[in-house]
Scaffold this motif. Structure first.
Motif, PDB file in Angstrom:
ATOM      1  N   LEU A   1       0.829  -1.211   0.000  1.00 43.12           N
ATOM      2  CA  LEU A   1       0.000   0.000   0.000  1.00 43.12           C
ATOM      3  C   LEU A   1       0.861   1.259   0.000  1.00 43.12           C
ATOM      4  O   LEU A   1       0.520   2.250  -0.658  1.00 43.12           O
ATOM      5  N   ILE A   2       1.980   1.232   0.717  1.00 38.17           N
ATOM      6  CA  ILE A   2       2.906   2.367   0.697  1.00 38.17           C
ATOM      7  C   ILE A   2       3.386   2.597  -0.733  1.00 38.17           C
ATOM      8  O   ILE A   2       3.402   3.726  -1.225  1.00 38.17           O
ATOM      9  N   GLU A   3       3.763   1.514  -1.385  1.00 34.95           N
ATOM     10  CA  GLU A   3       4.244   1.623  -2.762  1.00 34.95           C
ATOM     11  C   GLU A   3       3.181   2.254  -3.659  1.00 34.95           C
ATOM     12  O   GLU A   3       3.485   3.138  -4.473  1.00 34.95           O
ATOM     13  N   GLN A   4       1.931   1.826  -3.518  1.00 37.61           N
ATOM     14  CA  GLN A   4       0.847   2.373  -4.342  1.00 37.61           C
ATOM     15  C   GLN A   4       0.654   3.862  -4.091  1.00 37.61           C
ATOM     16  O   GLN A   4       0.499   4.646  -5.034  1.00 37.61           O
ATOM     17  N   ARG A   5       0.642   4.247  -2.812  1.00 36.96           N
ATOM     18  CA  ARG A   5       0.430   5.667  -2.488  1.00 36.96           C
ATOM     19  C   ARG A   5       1.576   6.525  -3.022  1.00 36.96           C
ATOM     20  O   ARG A   5       1.350   7.605  -3.574  1.00 36.96           O
ATOM     21  N   LEU A   6       2.805   6.056  -2.854  1.00 40.92           N
ATOM     22  CA  LEU A   6       3.946   6.839  -3.310  1.00 40.92           C
ATOM     23  C   LEU A   6       4.023   6.886  -4.836  1.00 40.92           C
ATOM     24  O   LEU A   6       4.417   7.910  -5.406  1.00 40.92           O
ATOM     25  N   PHE A   7       3.622   5.819  -5.483  1.00 40.09           N
ATOM     26  CA  PHE A   7       3.597   5.821  -6.950  1.00 40.09           C
ATOM     27  C   PHE A   7       2.600   6.856  -7.451  1.00 40.09           C
ATOM     28  O   PHE A   7       2.895   7.635  -8.366  1.00 40.09           O
ATOM     29  N   ARG A   8       1.402   6.874  -6.842  1.00 35.54           N
ATOM     30  CA  ARG A   8       0.403   7.861  -7.258  1.00 35.54           C
ATOM     31  C   ARG A   8       0.897   9.270  -6.965  1.00 35.54           C
ATOM     32  O   ARG A   8       0.760  10.171  -7.797  1.00 35.54           O
ATOM     33  N   ALA A   9       1.501   9.474  -5.799  1.00 34.96           N
ATOM     34  CA  ALA A   9       2.021  10.797  -5.454  1.00 34.96           C
ATOM     35  C   ALA A   9       3.087  11.233  -6.456  1.00 34.96           C
ATOM     36  O   ALA A   9       3.108  12.392  -6.899  1.00 34.96           O
ATOM     37  N   SER A  10       3.954  10.316  -6.831  1.00 30.89           N
ATOM     38  CA  SER A  10       4.995  10.631  -7.804  1.00 30.89           C
ATOM     39  C   SER A  10       4.395  10.968  -9.163  1.00 30.89           C
ATOM     40  O   SER A  10       4.819  11.923  -9.837  1.00 30.89           O
ATOM     41  N   THR A  11       3.413  10.192  -9.584  1.00 37.49           N
ATOM     42  CA  THR A  11       2.755  10.425 -10.867  1.00 37.49           C
ATOM     43  C   THR A  11       2.071  11.798 -10.885  1.00 37.49           C
ATOM     44  O   THR A  11       2.181  12.557 -11.858  1.00 37.49           O
ATOM     45  N   LEU A  12       1.392  12.121  -9.792  1.00 36.15           N
ATOM     46  CA  LEU A  12       0.720  13.419  -9.705  1.00 36.15           C
ATOM     47  C   LEU A  12       1.725  14.564  -9.643  1.00 36.15           C
ATOM     48  O   LEU A  12       1.511  15.619 -10.262  1.00 36.15           O
ATOM     49  N   ALA A  13       2.827  14.372  -8.928  1.00 32.07           N
ATOM     50  CA  ALA A  13       3.857  15.409  -8.854  1.00 32.07           C
ATOM     51  C   ALA A  13       4.459  15.651 -10.238  1.00 32.07           C
ATOM     52  O   ALA A  13       4.722  16.802 -10.613  1.00 32.07           O
ATOM     53  N   ASN A  14       4.641  14.590 -10.996  1.00 37.31           N
ATOM     54  CA  ASN A  14       5.161  14.719 -12.356  1.00 37.31           C
ATOM     55  C   ASN A  14       4.193  15.529 -13.216  1.00 37.31           C
ATOM     56  O   ASN A  14       4.606  16.439 -13.958  1.00 37.31           O
ATOM     57  N   ALA A  15       2.907  15.216 -13.114  1.00 37.94           N
ATOM     58  CA  ALA A  15       1.894  15.949 -13.882  1.00 37.94           C
ATOM     59  C   ALA A  15       1.826  17.411 -13.444  1.00 37.94           C
ATOM     60  O   ALA A  15       1.697  18.319 -14.278  1.00 37.94           O
ATOM     61  N   ALA A  16       1.928  17.640 -12.142  1.00 40.45           N
ATOM     62  CA  ALA A  16       1.894  19.013 -11.633  1.00 40.45           C
ATOM     63  C   ALA A  16       3.111  19.797 -12.121  1.00 40.45           C
ATOM     64  O   ALA A  16       2.997  20.976 -12.487  1.00 40.45           O
ATOM     65  N   HIS A  17       4.248  19.152 -12.140  1.00 41.24           N
ATOM     66  CA  HIS A  17       5.465  19.803 -12.616  1.00 41.24           C
ATOM     67  C   HIS A  17       5.323  20.197 -14.081  1.00 41.24           C
ATOM     68  O   HIS A  17       5.697  21.316 -14.486  1.00 41.24           O
ATOM     69  N   ALA A  18       4.774  19.289 -14.874  1.00 40.29           N
ATOM     70  CA  ALA A  18       4.560  19.583 -16.297  1.00 40.29           C
ATOM     71  C   ALA A  18       3.608  20.763 -16.460  1.00 40.29           C
ATOM     72  O   ALA A  18       3.842  21.652 -17.298  1.00 40.29           O
ATOM     73  N   ALA A  19       2.544  20.790 -15.682  1.00 38.19           N
ATOM     74  CA  ALA A  19       1.585  21.905 -15.754  1.00 38.19           C
ATOM     75  C   ALA A  19       2.258  23.215 -15.353  1.00 38.19           C
ATOM     76  O   ALA A  19       2.044  24.260 -15.996  1.00 38.19           O
TER      77      ALA A  19
END
Length: 79
Positions: A15-33
């Motif tokens: 579950l930690i892995e899933q949460r951190l993966f989603r956080a990383s994915t969202l941070a990447n998208a936010a950075h691009a925006a």
């Protein structure tokens, strides 16, 4: 070691892995925006990351508590 505590630790790490993966994915998208000058979109995209990180921290603490806990002796008949 295969017991309920070990299974719980493994599940929580997943579950930690899933949460951190989603956080990383969202941070990447936010950075691009943000790089496109879309600051409001970037901030809005980051909002769920706050909860993901809080969840990951709580799960991490749970893993440590489980690891430090006494072995499950109820199955062995110890009283």
């Amino acid at each position: 070691m295969t017991n309920p505590t070990s299974h719980a630790i493994t599940a929580n790490i997943g579950l930690i892995e899933q949460r951190l993966f989603r956080a990383s994915t969202l941070a990447n998208a936010a950075h691009a925006a943000a790089k496109r000058g879309e600051q409001n979109l970037a901030i809005g995209t980051l909002l769920p990351v706050e909860q993901d990180l809080a969840d990951a921290e709580a799960l991490l603490r749970t893993v440590f508590v489980l690891h430090r806990s006494r072995p499950d002796t109820t199955q062995a008949g110890v009283q």
